[in-house]
Design a protein around this motif. Structure first.
Motif, PDB file in Angstrom:
ATOM      1  N   PRO A   1       0.833  -1.210   0.000  1.00 10.32           N
ATOM      2  CA  PRO A   1       0.000   0.000   0.000  1.00 10.32           C
ATOM      3  C   PRO A   1       0.866   1.257   0.000  1.00 10.32           C
ATOM      4  N   GLY A   2       0.430   2.227  -0.741  1.00 12.08           N
ATOM      5  CA  GLY A   2       1.132   3.517  -0.738  1.00 12.08           C
ATOM      6  C   GLY A   2       2.314   3.589  -1.675  1.00 12.08           C
TER       7      GLY A   2
ATOM      8  N   ALA B   1       7.398   6.220  -0.827  1.00 11.04           N
ATOM      9  CA  ALA B   1       8.067   5.633   0.339  1.00 11.04           C
ATOM     10  C   ALA B   1       7.313   4.389   0.788  1.00 11.04           C
TER      11      ALA B   1
ATOM     12  N   PHE C   1       6.068   2.462   3.654  1.00  8.31           N
ATOM     13  CA  PHE C   1       5.818   2.694   5.082  1.00  8.31           C
ATOM     14  C   PHE C   1       5.661   1.392   5.869  1.00  8.31           C
ATOM     15  N   GLY C   2       5.977   0.279   5.226  1.00  6.20           N
ATOM     16  CA  GLY C   2       5.913  -1.011   5.921  1.00  6.20           C
ATOM     17  C   GLY C   2       4.501  -1.511   6.139  1.00  6.20           C
ATOM     18  N   GLU C   3       3.589  -1.097   5.267  1.00  9.00           N
ATOM     19  CA  GLU C   3       2.194  -1.507   5.450  1.00  9.00           C
ATOM     20  C   GLU C   3       1.847  -2.707   4.570  1.00  9.00           C
TER      21      GLU C   3
ATOM     22  N   MET D   1      11.231  -2.084   3.188  1.00  8.27           N
ATOM     23  CA  MET D   1      10.383  -1.266   4.057  1.00  8.27           C
ATOM     24  C   MET D   1      11.221  -0.122   4.640  1.00  8.27           C
ATOM     25  N   GLY D   2      10.620   1.047   4.702  1.00 11.88           N
ATOM     26  CA  GLY D   2      11.337   2.218   5.209  1.00 11.88           C
ATOM     27  C   GLY D   2      12.140   2.939   4.141  1.00 11.88           C
ATOM     28  N   ASN D   3      12.165   2.370   2.928  1.00 13.44           N
ATOM     29  CA  ASN D   3      12.982   2.957   1.856  1.00 13.44           C
ATOM     30  C   ASN D   3      12.171   3.826   0.909  1.00 13.44           C
TER      31      ASN D   3
END
Lengths: 462, 303
Positions: free
Chosen positions: B111-112, B187, B189-191, B235-237
Motif C-alpha cells: 500500500p502507498g 516511500a 511505510f511497511g504496510e 520497508m522504510g525505503n
C-alpha cells in the motif's frame, strides 16, 4: 522561579511525558504507520519541528557569540545559558529528525558514506562540528566551576570530575588569572569559528529546501537568509523567555537591563523578519498571476489559514510586538512575549514545510491511484504530536538537569569576570561547593530588595 | 500477455516474398483479437508506418517482437554502451491501467507505493470533451534532481540510464521524494493490504492474499522479502520504477511494456539507431514532461 510557574511546568512535563510514552511506544512497535504523511507529502510535522528546534539552537548560539566574540557586555550573563540552550535544542532537533527516518539505525551512514553533493549530508557534518564546538565552549566556560565542585567532594563529585575531564583549577592567583585569560582566548576563537559554522548550517537548512528546483515555493534565494533571521528571532525570544523566567544572576537592575536589551534585540529582529516575510508573500501575489499565487492563497485563506493569521501573525508577531513596545520593563511582559514568539515560530516552520507539498507536480496525479499515503493533503496525527511531546519532554528534562547540576545562571561577563575572579577566589570556591540548584534558585528569585548579587555570581569564573 | 501481443498483426504467410502494405493491413485486421489490437495496428499503420514497413528479419507489425530483438542486441553490448529509454504513445493509451497493475504485481508493491500511475486528463467542454491518459513511470532523467540530494549516495544514475536505489543503504529521509519534480518516488511505510484482518476473515483478502504480500520481489536482481513486524528493506525505503531492471537483465521487457493493451509503451536502447525507440523518439509528436526544468527525462511521450 515563581512557585506557581514551577508547579505548572512540572504538571506540563508530566502530561508531556505520559503522551511521549505513547508516542515512543508506537514508534518503536508500529514504525510510522500512524503518521499521516505519505509519499506525496513526504515531510510532515517532524521535519517542521526539526527546522524549528535547529533554528532555536542557531539563534541561541549566535547570541552567545555576541558575548564571547564581540564582548557585548549587556548579554554577558546569558553566555552560558545561551550555549547550553543551543546544545539542548540541537539535541531536540536531531531527536526529532531521527524519529522521521525510515531507517533510524542507518543514520550513522551520513558520517561513514556521505554524499557531499547533498545539502543534507552537509547539514549532518556541520551539526557534528557545531555540537563538538558547543561542548568545547561549554567546557572552557565551566571548567573552573566543575573542577572546584569536583574538589569540594560530595555525592556528585565524580560527575563533576568526569565533566571537568579531570582538569584541576589552579589555586595560585596568578596562575588562575592566566588560566582564565586562556579560557577567554579559546572561547573567543571557538566563538569566532562558531559564527560561520552556525550561519553555514542554518543558512544551509534553508538551502536544503531552497536547492530543490522541483518546488518553486522553496526554490528561492531568500530562503537561507529567511532561515537565519528566523533563527535569531526565535532563539533570541527563547532566551528572553528563559531570562525572564529564571533570571540570570546579578542585581534586579542588571537583570532588568539584560531583559530590556534582549527585548529590544528581539523586537528589531522580529520587525526585520516581518519585512523579509512581506517580500516573500507580496512579490508572488502582487499581480495575482504565477505558479505560487494559488499556494499563497491557500496558506493565507485556505482551510489552515488560521496557522498564519492566528498563530503566526497574531500570537507570534502582533501581541509580542505590543508587549515588547509597551512592557519592556515588565518581567512578565518580556517573558510572555519571548514565550509567544519562540513557541509560535513553529507555525512559520509548518507553513514553510507543508503547503508546497500539497500541490501535485502533475495535475490529476491525486486521482491516478487511490491510497491514504498518496494524497496531497496533510494534517499531523495525534501520534506525530505525541512524538513531538517526547522531544519536548526530553529537552525539558535535560534542561532541568543542566540547571540543577551546572552553574549556568551565574555566568559573568568574560572581561570583568577575569579580573574579579582572582580577588574573590575563596568566595568562588565556597559558593561553588553549594548545590547548583540552590544557587540557580536563589539567583532566579533575586528581588529588588536584594540589590547585591550572591557572591558566587560575582566570583564565578568565565 | 507477451504471447497474446506477439500474435497481433503478425502475417502468417509471406510465402517468401514481401507483403504489401495493403496485404499487411488486411492480415493484421484479420488477426486482431480485439479493439486494442485494432488500435495498435491501425495506429501503427497510420502514424508510424516505419514500424510495419521494415523488410528485415523481424516480424513486421509486431512491435513487441522488434523490441525483444532490440533488447537482445542491447544486452550483447557492455552496460555503458546502452541507454534505456521508454516511449509512450498517448494516442494509443486507452487508460486501462494494466501497466499500473502489472507493475504492482511484478514488484509486489505494498500500500502507498506505486511506480506507474496513469494520470487522466480531461480537455475541452461538452460536447467536445476528450480524455487523455498519461502513464507516469520514473522519468530516469539524464540530469536527475533526485540523486544528488541523497545524503548517503544511495541513489544514482547507472551508466545504462536507469536511476537506481540501493535499498540496503537508503536511510529513509525521503529527500529524494521531495526533490523529484514528477512525484515519481514513493516511500514504503511497511504496510500490508491484509494487515489487521483476522485469518480467513475475508475470502479474498485472508491468508492467501497475505501470502501474496510476503512473496519476494526481485528488484535490482536481489530477493526482497517483506514480512509483517520486520523493518527490513525495502520497508522504510524510497522506492521507484527501475524499468524492471531484473527483467531486462533476464532478457525480458519491462512488465508495463508487455502488458500494455493498447501497445502504447515502447522500450529499448536509444544508443542503437536500429532500435524501435530510436525511431519513435524522432517523431514530430515527441514531447517530454516538464522539459523546461532541464531534467532530460528518458521517458518520451508521443502526444
Amino acid at each position: 522561579m515563581n512557585k506557581g510557574v514551577k508547579t505548572c511546568l512540572w504538571a506540563a512535563w508530566i502530561v508531556l511525558a505520559a503522551v511521549a510514552a505513547y508516542g515512543l511506544g508506537e514508534r518503536a512497535v508500529a514504525g510510522k504507520e500512524l503518521a499521516n504523511y505519505g509519499s506525496y507529502v513526504p515531510w510532515g510535522l517532524w521535519v517542521s519541528t526539526y527546522i524549528y528546534f535547529i533554528g532555536l539552537s542557531a539563534g541561541a548560539f549566535l547570541l552567545s557569540s555576541m558575548v564571547y566574540v564581540f564582548g557585548v557586555k549587556s548579554l554577558a550573563r546569558v553566555g552560558r545559558l545561551a550555549l547550553f540552550t543551543a546544545a539542548v535544542t540541537l539535541g531536540m532537533a536531531l531527536f526529532s529528525i531521527w524519529m522521521d527516518l525510515g531507517h533510524m539505525w542507518r543514520a550513522y551512514e551520513v558520517l561513514t558514506r556521505p554524499n557531499f553533493h547533498s545539502m543534507m549530508a552537509w547539514m549532518v557534518w556541520l551539526y557534528t562540528g557545531y555540537f563538538l564546538l558547543i561542548l568545547a565552549e561549554l567546557w572552557f566556560e565551566l571548567r573552573c566551576d566543575l573542577a572546584t565542585r569536583a574538589a569540594a567532594g560530595g555525592a556528585l563529585a565524580p560527575l563533576y570530575r568526569l565533566l571537568s575531564l579531570g582538569w584541576t583549577c589552579p589555586t595560585d592567583a596568578a596562575e588562575l588569572q592566566a588560566c582564565h585569560q586562556q579560557s577567554l582566548r579559546v572561547l573567543r576563537r571557538l566563538g569566532a569559528l562558531g559564527i560561520p559554522l552556525a550561519i553555514a548550517f542554518h543558512g544551509g537548512v534553508g538551502a536544503l529546501f531552497a536547492t530543490l528546483s522541483a518546488r518553486p515555493y522553496w526554490h528561492s534565494g531568500l530562503f537561507p537568509i529567511l532561515f537565519l533571521t528566523g533563527a535569531l528571532v526565535s532563539g533570541g525570544a527563547l532566551l528572553l523567555c528563559l531570562v525572564s523566567l529564571l533570571g540570570a544572576g546579578g542585581s534586579e537592575r542588571e537583570q532588568k537591563e539584560l531583559r530590556v536589551f534582549l527585548a529590544r534585540l528581539v523586537l528589531v529582529l522580529l520587525v526585520f523578519d516581518v519585512i523579509l516575510e512581506w517580500a516573500e508573500v507580496s512579490i508572488p501575489l502582487w499581480y495575482g498571476v504565477g505558479s505560487e499565487v494559488g499556494l499563497w492563497k491557500e496558506i493565507l485563506f485556505g482551510h489552515y489559514g488560521y496557522v498564519f493569521w492566528v498563530f503566526h501573525l497574531g500570537l507570534g508577531v502582533v501581541v509580542p510586538l505590543a508587549l515588547l513596545l509597551k512592557g519592556q520593563a515588565s518581567r512578565f511582559a518580556t517573558g510572555l512575549a519571548g514565550l509567544l514568539v519562540a513557541t509560535t515560530f513553529l507555525a512559520v516552520r509548518l507553513n514553510i514545510v507543508i503547503p508546497p507539498q500539497t500541490e501535485p507536480h502533475l495535475r490529476g496525479l491525486a486521482e491516478a491511484y487511490s491510497d491514504a499515503r498518496l494524497r496531497f493533503e496533510y494534517v499531523p496525527s495525534l501520534f506525530e504530536w505525541a512524538v513531538v511531546a517526547a522531544v519536548v519532554a526530553a529537552g525539558m528534562a535535560v534542561f532541568w538537569l543542566g540547571l540543577r547540576l551546572l552553574p549556568l545562571l551565574n555566568g559573568e561577563g568574560p572581561e570583568e569576570d577575569a579580573a574579579q575572579t582572582v580577588s574573590s577566589e575563596p568566595v568562588a570556591v565556597a559558593a561553588s561547593s553549594e548545590s547548583a540548584g540552590d544557587a540557580a534558585e536563589r539567583e532566579g528569585s533575586a528581588e529588588p530588595s536584594d540589590p547585591d548579587a550572591p557572591p558566587a555570581i560575582q566570583a564565578s569564573p568565565a | 500477455m507477451e504471447q497474446a501481443g506477439a500474435s497481433l498483426g503478425k502475417p502468417r504467410d509471406t510465402k517468401g516474398g514481401r507483403a504489401t502494405r495493403r496485404e499487411l493491413f488486411a492480415r493484421a485486421l484479420a488477426a486482431a483479437g480485439g479493439l486494442s489490437a485494432l488500435a495498435l495496428t491501425r495506429e501503427g499503420l497510420a502514424k508510424e508506418p516505419a514500424i510495419l514497413d521494415r523488410p528485415d528479419d523481424w516480424a513486421p507489425g509486431n512491435a513487441l517482437e522488434r523490441m525483444r530483438r532490440d533488447l537482445e542486441r542491447a544486452l550483447a553490448k557492455p552496460m555503458e554502451k546502452r541507454k534505456w529509454v521508454m516511449v509512450i504513445d498517448l494516442e494509443k493509451c486507452i487508460g486501462c491501467k494494466a501497466c499500473t497493475v502489472s507493475c504492482v504485481a511484478e514488484n509486489n508493491l505494498p500500500p502507498g507505493v506505486v511506480y506507474r500511475p496513469v494520470v487522466e486528463e480531461e480537455r475541452g467542454e461538452f460536447p467536445h470533451v476528450r480524455k487523455r491518459f498519461i502513464p507516469r513511470p520514473c522519468m530516469h532523467c539524464d540530469n536527475p534532481p533526485c540523486t544528488p540530494v541523497c545524503p548517503v549516495g544511495a541513489t544514482w544514475k547507472r551508466p545504462d540510464g536507469i536511476v537506481a536505489v540501493d535499498y540496503d543503504a537508503c536511510i529513509g529521509c525521503r529527500y529524494c521524494l521531495s526533490a523529484c519534480p514528477y512525484n515519481a518516488r514513493t516511500a514504503d511505510f511497511g504496510e500490508f493490504y491484509t494487515e489487521g484482518l483476522a485469518e480467513g476473515s475475508e475470502a479474498f483478502a485472508g491468508p492467501r492474499a497475505s501470502g501474496y504480500e510476503t512473496r519476494p520481489s526481485f528488484e535490482y536482481g536481489k530477493e526482497w522479502r517483506r514480512t509483517p513486524g520486520s523493518h527490513a528493506s525495502p520497508m522504510g525505503n524510497a522506492r521507484k520504477c527501475q524499468f524492471c531492471l531484473h527483467r531486462i537483465e533476464n532478457h525480458l521487457l519491462p512488465a508495463c511494456v508487455t502488458t500494455c493493451l493498447g501497445g502504447a509503451t515502447y522500450f529499448g536502447d536509444f544508443n542503437d539507431p536500429e532500435s524501435l525507440v530510436h525511431e519513435l523518439v524522432g517523431s514530430s509528436r515527441m514531447m517530454r514532461l516538464k522539459e523546461e526544468l532541464g531534467t532530460e527525462p528518458s521517458v518520451f511521450y508521443l502526444a
